[in-house]
Design a protein around this motif. Structure first.
Motif, PDB file in Angstrom:
ATOM      1  N   LYS A   1       0.882  -1.487  -0.585  1.00 47.96           N
ATOM      2  CA  LYS A   1      -0.639  -0.230  -0.145  1.00 47.96           C
ATOM      3  C   LYS A   1       1.115   1.494   0.275  1.00 47.96           C
ATOM      4  O   LYS A   1       0.582   1.747  -0.933  1.00 47.96           O
ATOM      5  CB  LYS A   1      -0.814  -0.223   1.518  1.00 47.96           C
TER       6      LYS A   1
ATOM      7  N   SER B   1       0.389   3.723  -3.091  1.00 51.92           N
ATOM      8  CA  SER B   1       0.580   5.393  -2.474  1.00 51.92           C
ATOM      9  C   SER B   1       1.532   5.993  -3.014  1.00 51.92           C
ATOM     10  O   SER B   1       1.112   7.749  -3.310  1.00 51.92           O
ATOM     11  CB  SER B   1       0.630   5.308  -1.318  1.00 51.92           C
TER      12      SER B   1
ATOM     13  N   LYS C   1       0.816   8.799 -10.317  1.00 49.83           N
ATOM     14  CA  LYS C   1      -0.560   9.037 -10.499  1.00 49.83           C
ATOM     15  C   LYS C   1      -0.854   8.747 -12.265  1.00 49.83           C
ATOM     16  O   LYS C   1       0.160   9.038 -12.734  1.00 49.83           O
ATOM     17  CB  LYS C   1      -1.675  10.153 -10.121  1.00 49.83           C
ATOM     18  N   GLY C   2      -1.404   8.016 -12.338  1.00 55.14           N
ATOM     19  CA  GLY C   2      -1.520   7.758 -13.855  1.00 55.14           C
ATOM     20  C   GLY C   2      -1.259   5.925 -14.491  1.00 55.14           C
ATOM     21  O   GLY C   2      -0.428   5.359 -13.044  1.00 55.14           O
ATOM     22  N   MET C   3      -1.707   5.676 -15.490  1.00 55.44           N
ATOM     23  CA  MET C   3      -1.238   4.165 -15.173  1.00 55.44           C
ATOM     24  C   MET C   3      -0.117   3.818 -15.425  1.00 55.44           C
ATOM     25  O   MET C   3       0.465   4.463 -15.910  1.00 55.44           O
ATOM     26  CB  MET C   3      -2.398   3.673 -16.969  1.00 55.44           C
TER      27      MET C   3
ATOM     28  N   ARG D   1       2.132   0.622 -11.325  1.00 54.94           N
ATOM     29  CA  ARG D   1       1.109   0.348 -10.523  1.00 54.94           C
ATOM     30  C   ARG D   1       0.152  -1.135 -10.872  1.00 54.94           C
ATOM     31  O   ARG D   1      -0.222  -1.632  -9.627  1.00 54.94           O
ATOM     32  CB  ARG D   1       0.340   1.143 -11.354  1.00 54.94           C
TER      33      ARG D   1
ATOM     34  N   VAL E   1     -12.054  -6.108  -5.596  1.00 47.51           N
ATOM     35  CA  VAL E   1     -11.385  -4.442  -5.587  1.00 47.51           C
ATOM     36  C   VAL E   1     -10.412  -4.948  -7.220  1.00 47.51           C
ATOM     37  O   VAL E   1     -10.753  -3.972  -7.673  1.00 47.51           O
ATOM     38  CB  VAL E   1     -11.741  -3.825  -4.926  1.00 47.51           C
ATOM     39  N   TYR E   2      -9.355  -4.641  -6.341  1.00 46.97           N
ATOM     40  CA  TYR E   2      -8.026  -4.671  -7.494  1.00 46.97           C
ATOM     41  C   TYR E   2      -7.881  -5.496  -8.438  1.00 46.97           C
ATOM     42  O   TYR E   2      -7.454  -4.823  -9.342  1.00 46.97           O
ATOM     43  CB  TYR E   2      -7.179  -4.766  -6.584  1.00 46.97           C
TER      44      TYR E   2
ATOM     45  N   THR F   1      -9.709  -3.682 -11.024  1.00 49.57           N
ATOM     46  CA  THR F   1      -9.357  -2.889 -11.742  1.00 49.57           C
ATOM     47  C   THR F   1      -8.693  -2.761 -12.713  1.00 49.57           C
ATOM     48  O   THR F   1      -8.417  -2.687 -14.049  1.00 49.57           O
ATOM     49  CB  THR F   1      -8.626  -1.846 -10.889  1.00 49.57           C
TER      50      THR F   1
ATOM     51  N   SER G   1      -7.962  15.092  -8.854  1.00 51.17           N
ATOM     52  CA  SER G   1      -9.492  14.074  -8.114  1.00 51.17           C
ATOM     53  C   SER G   1      -8.692  13.102  -7.994  1.00 51.17           C
ATOM     54  O   SER G   1      -7.498  12.624  -8.367  1.00 51.17           O
ATOM     55  CB  SER G   1     -10.055  14.288  -9.660  1.00 51.17           C
ATOM     56  N   ASP G   2      -9.278  12.170  -6.884  1.00 53.74           N
ATOM     57  CA  ASP G   2      -8.975  10.514  -6.866  1.00 53.74           C
ATOM     58  C   ASP G   2      -8.490   9.974  -7.970  1.00 53.74           C
ATOM     59  O   ASP G   2      -8.031   9.626  -8.310  1.00 53.74           O
ATOM     60  CB  ASP G   2     -10.239  10.398  -5.182  1.00 53.74           C
TER      61      ASP G   2
ATOM     62  N   ASP H   1      -6.043   7.926 -14.861  1.00 54.83           N
ATOM     63  CA  ASP H   1      -6.035   6.507 -14.090  1.00 54.83           C
ATOM     64  C   ASP H   1      -6.266   5.268 -14.937  1.00 54.83           C
ATOM     65  O   ASP H   1      -6.088   4.590 -14.664  1.00 54.83           O
ATOM     66  CB  ASP H   1      -6.599   6.626 -12.420  1.00 54.83           C
TER      67      ASP H   1
ATOM     68  N   TYR I   1     -14.905   0.435  -9.142  1.00 59.57           N
ATOM     69  CA  TYR I   1     -13.788   0.058  -8.623  1.00 59.57           C
ATOM     70  C   TYR I   1     -12.060   1.071  -8.051  1.00 59.57           C
ATOM     71  O   TYR I   1     -11.467   0.501  -7.659  1.00 59.57           O
ATOM     72  CB  TYR I   1     -13.314  -1.431  -9.512  1.00 59.57           C
ATOM     73  N   ASN I   2     -11.914   1.359  -9.453  1.00 60.78           N
ATOM     74  CA  ASN I   2     -10.610   2.341  -9.283  1.00 60.78           C
ATOM     75  C   ASN I   2     -10.886   3.280  -7.739  1.00 60.78           C
ATOM     76  O   ASN I   2      -9.761   3.282  -6.919  1.00 60.78           O
ATOM     77  CB  ASN I   2     -10.350   3.473 -10.224  1.00 60.78           C
TER      78      ASN I   2
ATOM     79  N   ALA J   1     -12.501   2.846  -5.368  1.00 65.70           N
ATOM     80  CA  ALA J   1     -12.284   1.691  -4.327  1.00 65.70           C
ATOM     81  C   ALA J   1     -11.233   1.325  -3.787  1.00 65.70           C
ATOM     82  O   ALA J   1     -11.264   1.426  -2.927  1.00 65.70           O
ATOM     83  CB  ALA J   1     -13.014   0.238  -3.992  1.00 65.70           C
ATOM     84  N   VAL J   2     -10.188   1.096  -4.881  1.00 71.23           N
ATOM     85  CA  VAL J   2      -8.930   0.934  -4.313  1.00 71.23           C
ATOM     86  C   VAL J   2      -8.352   2.042  -3.783  1.00 71.23           C
ATOM     87  O   VAL J   2      -7.904   2.099  -2.930  1.00 71.23           O
ATOM     88  CB  VAL J   2      -8.200   0.804  -5.636  1.00 71.23           C
TER      89      VAL J   2
ATOM     90  N   ASP K   1      -9.657   2.122  -0.352  1.00 70.83           N
ATOM     91  CA  ASP K   1      -8.735   0.828   0.097  1.00 70.83           C
ATOM     92  C   ASP K   1      -6.842   1.204   0.734  1.00 70.83           C
ATOM     93  O   ASP K   1      -6.466   1.566   1.839  1.00 70.83           O
ATOM     94  CB  ASP K   1      -8.995  -0.220  -0.617  1.00 70.83           C
ATOM     95  N   LEU K   2      -6.566   1.801  -0.275  1.00 67.38           N
ATOM     96  CA  LEU K   2      -5.288   2.862  -0.591  1.00 67.38           C
ATOM     97  C   LEU K   2      -5.115   3.657   0.931  1.00 67.38           C
ATOM     98  O   LEU K   2      -4.005   3.664   2.052  1.00 67.38           O
ATOM     99  CB  LEU K   2      -4.080   3.432  -1.064  1.00 67.38           C
TER     100      LEU K   2
ATOM    101  N   LYS L   1      -7.659   3.786   3.834  1.00 66.49           N
ATOM    102  CA  LYS L   1      -7.461   3.167   5.430  1.00 66.49           C
ATOM    103  C   LYS L   1      -5.895   2.303   5.786  1.00 66.49           C
ATOM    104  O   LYS L   1      -5.204   1.738   4.821  1.00 66.49           O
ATOM    105  CB  LYS L   1      -8.310   1.709   4.985  1.00 66.49           C
ATOM    106  N   ALA L   2      -5.652   2.169   6.835  1.00 66.02           N
ATOM    107  CA  ALA L   2      -4.287   1.685   7.588  1.00 66.02           C
ATOM    108  C   ALA L   2      -4.322   0.314   7.858  1.00 66.02           C
ATOM    109  O   ALA L   2      -6.133   0.048   7.918  1.00 66.02           O
ATOM    110  CB  ALA L   2      -3.903   2.546   8.945  1.00 66.02           C
ATOM    111  N   GLU L   3      -3.612  -0.474   7.834  1.00 61.72           N
ATOM    112  CA  GLU L   3      -3.851  -2.011   7.973  1.00 61.72           C
ATOM    113  C   GLU L   3      -3.983  -2.778   9.089  1.00 61.72           C
ATOM    114  O   GLU L   3      -2.323  -1.636  10.380  1.00 61.72           O
ATOM    115  CB  GLU L   3      -2.671  -3.062   7.354  1.00 61.72           C
TER     116      GLU L   3
END
Lengths: 691, 128
Positions: free
Chosen positions: A554, A558, A562-564, A568, A590-591, A594, B83-84, B98, B116-117, B119-120, B123-124, B126-128
């Motif tokens: 993660k 992070s 950003k971007g494809m 990634r 979910v991952y 994508t 934006s996200d 993206d 889904y993107n 949601a990812v 999720d990122l 969120k702390a584990e």
């Protein structure tokens, strides 16, 4: 090893549910002089008989579909003392061949085809018994038999791995060098095969009756001086001085190095090394225009190149650098001006010792590098070899044991042993550093700092240690201490991934924006940091520390720009896989979704296959199993062990006290139902009377 | 209780010149619970994004003034009101965006990919 006595009067057990072996194997055994043969066809009978009187040899089928399998029989054997442990031989169908390597690694003596005749079995038995009685060595005979199997199924890579494992354990036995040579020749690696035969010859292989035949078959000529050259495929030279490069080039060419990459810039060299992790040799100058050698060597190791021998070619190495050179596993120092002969010897010695470590210092260095790379299996193998060497002092043996305990996750036990090692005078750099790490894991921050400070006093230029201290100060809310350590680490190597990682971790909510900026300015989108995190997460997966792996993936995701990007996609797939391993399947899905939505995903096939399994599990409740070779973390190039040996091999059993057990570890993957072999041994349900 | 919609209480900015695309995307995102804003060129969209800070931006390849590359650069290199999820409707990937969906497309395919993107991204965080 080398003291095996076959007793024909002791009982032989044949566990055969179908009773097919009675007329074939039974007769063959009788013809070989065995008289006390018992046939059982029910598990309960076997378990009952097992405890009644000692068994010398047990034969059975694999029965991989049953509740009680050949794997369980091997586990029962391993639980016995060496002196009363029977040999275990199994019959395999052709479709079960993939189980043979795993069973061998658990100490199986021999594997046989299940389609057989009396003559066929008698022939095999005769050979095994003759070899056992000649050599009195079950490991040697088992290895020889296994070689025959691997050649028959054309699995030459596994043959090479087996031979290398055996050479590490028995460096003076020529048989295993010949076995290695055969593997190389059959795999088409003729140069390496010739060199292995040369090594075998150096260990007295001429006395083996089949040596000349093997030389003739594979080489078609006699061994010559040119076979002494160890083939080196790839070498990286980092030196800003072109004159030095020009002097090194002919030396490496004379050694037959196939690919030589010269770099004046160390960053470019590191980028190259990250992409070519299988580089076989690195030569580097100690002091470069923008970076000192202490940083280069630490960056090479932080990049995950733990197995690559590194030689320093420089006139600028000083006595005080020795500790750091030893700590980061530098093989040797070649002084400038370069003397060709000395340099050749040093290079050859470094590469040969890397492949066939025989000297105590080399084995110890390799062990420490494997520990640094968190390669538990390899470290354990080397630890077993070290424990048997006379040069290994009691303090050192204890130190080695502590490293293994810590690496295998037994932190409390490691702490007790490390304290014992410290009190016994093993107050060395390694013990102090390890105690620091153990105390950190146990949240004894003050104690951890004390030990790390002691280690720092002995070797002050370790960036890893300074970053660790910065993190500990931070955990104790002593930001001044943390900043001081981080500044010291930055002063040594500001571009180190370890410094970048520590910088990010020191950022806290509510911090002054200028401080945050100064901490993170070099870290955004840093390729080296992301690659480091990816490698770190892969290592955590190997150690089955999945939450740590997920958190690290993660962090890497992070930090990505950003971007494809391909990175990634790979990271998302790896993270999905890590989630799957912790059964967080919805998150994994979910991952994967994508990746499936991406039009050019490099991991599309893998993502779709994993996604299909997850969806089938969620909707149809089909069992979710992740153990085929397909579902492997990307970039996991070194075939990390897929087979879980924990709980199967008794911790106190030493190497080779049951054929290849603990000498050879199977590194591949098994068919999905192999888990059956690993379940616990069934308890005896009722006490049947056995006739 | 009804299932939570995938874009419940999210702001989505659609940047497209073609009325049909804007209408279709407005309808589908609204049905998914989002509040949708529309713009017809990149410059106006950037101004709007500075005010609204939408989590999702969908950018269509029919924009001529303030095109996709320029827009993505403003958001993600110059860090102006990022934006996200920044998604492109067109036939090739755009740096810093993206992902992309080729035309013609089914709105549900586009919405699924973006959901889904998003949601990812959640999720990122969120702390584990």
């Amino acid at each position: 090893m080398g003291n095996y006595q076959l007793d024909r009067k002791k009982r032989v057990l044949i566990y055969d549910q179908s009773e097919r072996l009675k007329n074939t194997l039974g007769e063959a055994l009788v013809s070989q002089g065995f008289s006390n043969i018992k046939y059982v066809h029910r598990v309960n009978d076997l378990l009952e008989l097992w405890n009644l009187e000692p068994t010398s040899w047990i034969f059975s089928y694999l029965d991989d579909e049953d509740e009680f399998t050949g794997g369980h029989i091997l586990r029962m054997c391993l639980e016995l003392e060496y002196s009363s442990r029977p040999l275990a031989s199994f019959f395999f169908d052709e479709s079960q061949n993939s189980y043979v390597p795993f069973m061998m690694s658990l100490g199986m003596f021999s594997s046989h085809e299940s389609v057989h005749s009396v003559n066929h079995i008698t022939e095999g038995l005769e050979f095994l018994i003759q070899q056992l009685e000649t050599h009195c060595d079950d490991t040697l005979v088992s290895a020889f038999w296994y070689k025959r199997h691997l050649i028959a199924v054309e699995n030459y890579d596994e043959l090479i791995v087996t031979a290398e494992s055996l050479i590490a354990q028995f460096p003076n036995n020529p048989t295993y060098y010949v076995m290695l040579a055969e593997g190389y020749f059959l795999a088409g690696r003729k140069d390496e095969g010739s060199f292995a035969l040369h090594k075998a010859s150096g260990h007295g292989a001429e006395s083996l009756d089949y040596f000349a035949e093997i030389v003739n078959t594979h080489m078609g000529r006699e061994l010559s001086a040119q076979d002494r050259k160890l083939p080196i495929n790839s070498c990286v030279v980092i030196d800003s001085d072109l004159a030095s490069q020009n002097q090194i080039r002919p030396l490496l060419e004379a050694l037959g190095v196939q690919t030589i990459q010269f770099f004046q810039n160390q960053d470019e060299a590191l980028q190259y090394l990250l992409k070519n992790i299988d580089t076989q040799l690195i030569l580097t100058e100690w002091k470069q225009p923008h970076i000192v050698g202490s940083c280069i060597i630490q960056r090479i190791r932080a990049a995950g190149l733990h197995a690559t021998p590194v030689l320093i070619v420089s006139a600028l190495v000083k006595g005080e650098d020795d500790v750091l050179l030893e700590e980061f596993g530098v093989s040797d120092v070649i002084a400038k001006p370069i003397d060709d002969r000395t340099a050749l010897v040093a290079i050859l010695n470094a590469v040969i010792q890397e492949r066939f470590p025989s000297e105590f210092t080399t084995i110890l260095r390799k062990f420490r590098l494997m520990v640094r790379g968190q390669k538990l299996r390899e470290a354990e193998q080397l630890a077993d070899v070290l424990q048997q060497l006379p040069e290994c002092t009691d303090e050192l043996k204890l130190g080695v044991l502590v490293e293994i305990k810590y690496l295998s996750g037994h932190t409390e036990e490691a702490y007790q042993l490390a304290k014992q090692a410290e009190s016994q005078g093993g107050n060395t750099l390694y013990v102090c550093h390890l105690l620091g790490k153990i105390c950190l894991d146990l949240h004894n921050y003050k104690e951890a700092l004390g030990y790390l400070a002691k280690a720092k006093a002995r070797s002050p230029l370790s960036v890893e240690r300074l970053c660790l201290m910065a993190k500990i100060f931070d955990s104790m809310n002593q930001s001044d201490g943390a900043q001081t350590c981080l500044r010291a680490a930055k002063a040594i190597d500001g571009n180190s991934v370890l410094v970048k990682e520590a910088s990010i971790e020191l950022v806290k909510e509510g911090m002054n924006p200028e401080t945050v900026e100064s901490l993170t300015e070099d870290t955004r989108g840093s390729e080296s940091l992301i690659s480091y995190w990816n490698n770190k997460a892969i290592q955590a997966v190997r150690r089955k520390k999945y939450p740590e792996a997920i958190a690290t993936y993660k962090k890497a995701l992070s930090a990505l720009p950003k971007g494809m990007s391909e990175s990634r996609s790979y990271l998302r797939y790896n993270l999905a896989l890590a989630y799957s391993r912790t059964k967080k399947l919805k998150r994994a899905r979910v991952y994967l979704e994508t990746l499936i939505c991406e039009q050019e995903s490099p991991v599309l096939d893998k993502a779709m296959a994993l996604h299909k399994k997850i969806v089938a599990h969620i909707t149809e409740k089909t069992p979710f199993v992740l153990n085929d070779t397909f579902h492997k973390t990307n970039d996991e190039s070194d075939n990390s062990s897929q087979v879980d040996y924990d709980g199967i091999v008794p911790a106190d059993s030493s190497q080779g006290n049951s054929c290849l057990n603990r000498i050879y570890f199977y590194h591949g993957a098994l068919p999905s139902n192999y888990n059956n072999l690993l379940s616990s041994i069934p308890v005896l349900k009722k006490t049947d009377v056995v006739a | 209780m009804a299932d939570k919609k995938p874009f419940e209480s999210q702001d989505v900015l659609v940047v497209a010149k073609d009325d049909a695309i804007r209408r279709a995307l407005t309808r589908v995102f609204t049905n998914c619970g989002a509040t949708v804003y529309c713009e017809r060129d990149g410059h106006e969209a950037l101004k709007q994004q500075r005010k609204l800070r939408c989590r999702v931006i969908v950018f269509c390849n029919d924009i001529q003034r303030g095109g996709a590359q320029w827009f993505a650069h403003q958001l993600r290199v110059k860090n102006i009101a990022d934006s996200d999820v920044l998604w492109y409707i067109g036939d090739k990937p755009i740096t810093y965006m993206d992902g992309y969906t080729s035309r013609p497309f089914k709105p549900v395919v586009l919405v699924k990919a973006i959901a889904y993107n998003l949601a990812v991204v959640d999720d990122l965080k969120k702390a584990e």
